[in-house]
Scaffold this motif. Structure first.
Motif, mmCIF file in Angstrom:
data_model
loop_
_atom_site.group_PDB
_atom_site.id
_atom_site.type_symbol
_atom_site.label_atom_id
_atom_site.label_comp_id
_atom_site.label_asym_id
_atom_site.label_seq_id
_atom_site.Cartn_x
_atom_site.Cartn_y
_atom_site.Cartn_z
ATOM 1 N N ASP A 5 -4.718 4.272 -3.143
ATOM 2 C CA ASP A 5 -4.194 2.940 -3.437
ATOM 3 C C ASP A 5 -3.378 2.998 -4.727
ATOM 4 O OD1 ASP A 5 -3.722 0.283 -4.052
ATOM 5 O OD2 ASP A 5 -5.737 -0.387 -3.491
ATOM 6 N N PHE A 38 -4.404 -0.898 4.479
ATOM 7 C CA PHE A 38 -4.562 -1.618 3.222
ATOM 8 C C PHE A 38 -4.814 -3.104 3.433
ATOM 9 C CE2 PHE A 38 -2.806 2.259 1.485
ATOM 10 C CZ PHE A 38 -3.456 2.360 0.264
ATOM 11 N N GLY A 91 0.807 -1.221 0.000
ATOM 12 C CA GLY A 91 0.000 0.000 0.000
ATOM 13 C C GLY A 91 0.834 1.263 0.000
#
Length: 325
Positions: free
Chosen positions: A237, A270, A85
């Motif tokens: 992301d 993440f 992430g």
């Protein structure tokens, strides 16, 4: 015990420093200069800095940097190449969205895909002998972001300890370092508030008791963009180019080093929740959008809920912990 405190703006947030056992304001002013000097080197929000020199030379030539900056970039590249992430090369995507700034926007899908082609951290060339950094593609850019904030917090704590200060609090927004034993408690343990992550600048919803530690929080409410009725938070992301969507409102990590806390809040956000490995070494607090809370390596007796609309859903202890006790 006497103490001195001072607040100022830097690193895109309001910071507050507290030193116990001294009334000499020069100690705080000196610390502020210390932080500002690091920011000048590591920022991407000014035309000139060491990081901006690397970015401006992308696709052209390597840039030689100081050993300090090189080691920080090397750590950031290593973490980026784990693909959990965090991505130090995410600069083009961050600039495209610019969430938290007045010109924030929802980019077109075409623009996002173009930016994603410029964020390959595994293409960054590091030369240990020359201490140089090279971004091989024009348009690539580094953004150390929160990892730089954690690094600066750690360096300031080292600086204060070298000066012999009794205790202190370094507060860089969502990054707090509690240095040495708490001077106002016989146990030496600190009590620190956890904010409501569902609203911007939320009130304290819980208190946690801990020994000297770094406490880093990453959440979705503090920096966000509202467009056409949809809320976009700032945690982008790199795999999709869009904010990472899950049920979490915030992740807080307690660790001895602030830089580790900054990395781990990203990893866990993440991961969409608690870590998968059974020997996770840090403490963590997960607050979900439904107001439930999960505690990792933190005893429920050390976590005191103030706002009763929030509740502890689960407490988990992993095999190897370096958290609040």
């Amino acid at each position: 015990m006497i103490k001195i405190e001072k607040s100022w703006r830097a690193m895109g947030t309001t910071n507050r420093l507290t030193l116990f056992g001294t009334a000499d304001e020069r100690a705080i002013d000196d610390a502020i200069h210390f932080v500002n000097d690091y920011e000048k080197i590591l920022t991407v929000n000014r035309p000139q800095s060491t990081i901006m020199a690397i970015n401006q030379a992308a696709g052209q030539k390597p840039v030689t940097v100081s050993a300090t900056v090189y080691q920080l970039i090397k750590r950031a590249v290593y973490e980026s190449n784990q693909h959990f992430g965090f991505n130090v090369a995410i600069g083009p995507l961050v600039k495209l969205w610019h969430i938290g700034f007045s010109d924030a926007q929802v980019p077109s899908h075409t623009a996002i895909e173009h930016a994603r082609r410029q964020i390959r951290s595994d293409g960054i060339v590091l030369d240990d002998d020359k201490l140089s950094v090279y971004l091989p593609q024009k348009g690539m850019s580094l953004d150390l972001g929160a990892i730089a904030k954690g690094y600066i917090a750690d360096r300031l704590q080292d600086y204060w300890r070298a000066q012999g200060h009794i205790a202190g609090i370094i507060n860089f927004g969502g990054n707090v370092v509690l240095m040495n034993d708490a001077p106002n408690h016989v146990s030496g343990r600190w009590r620190i508030g956890i904010r409501n992550p569902l609203v911007q600048h939320g009130d304290t919803i819980a208190l946690i008791e801990t020994k000297a530690m770094s406490v880093v929080t990453s959440g979705v409410a503090e920096r966000h963009l509202v467009s056409n009725g949809h809320v976009y938070h700032h945690i982008i992301d790199p795999e999709t180019g869009y904010p990472h969507d899950n049920d979490l409102a915030s992740v807080t990590v307690l660790s001895p080093k602030s830089i580790d806390g900054e990395i781990e809040t990203t990893r866990l956000f993440f991961n969409d929740g608690p870590p998968d490995n059974s020997d996770y070494p840090f403490g963590a607090i997960f607050i979900y959008r439904d107001q439930s809370i999960k505690l990792i390596n933190i005893q429920s007796s050390d976590f005191h809920i103030i706002n009763q609309s929030f509740y502890i859903r689960e407490t988990m202890t992993y095999g190897r912990s370096n958290s609040t006790k």
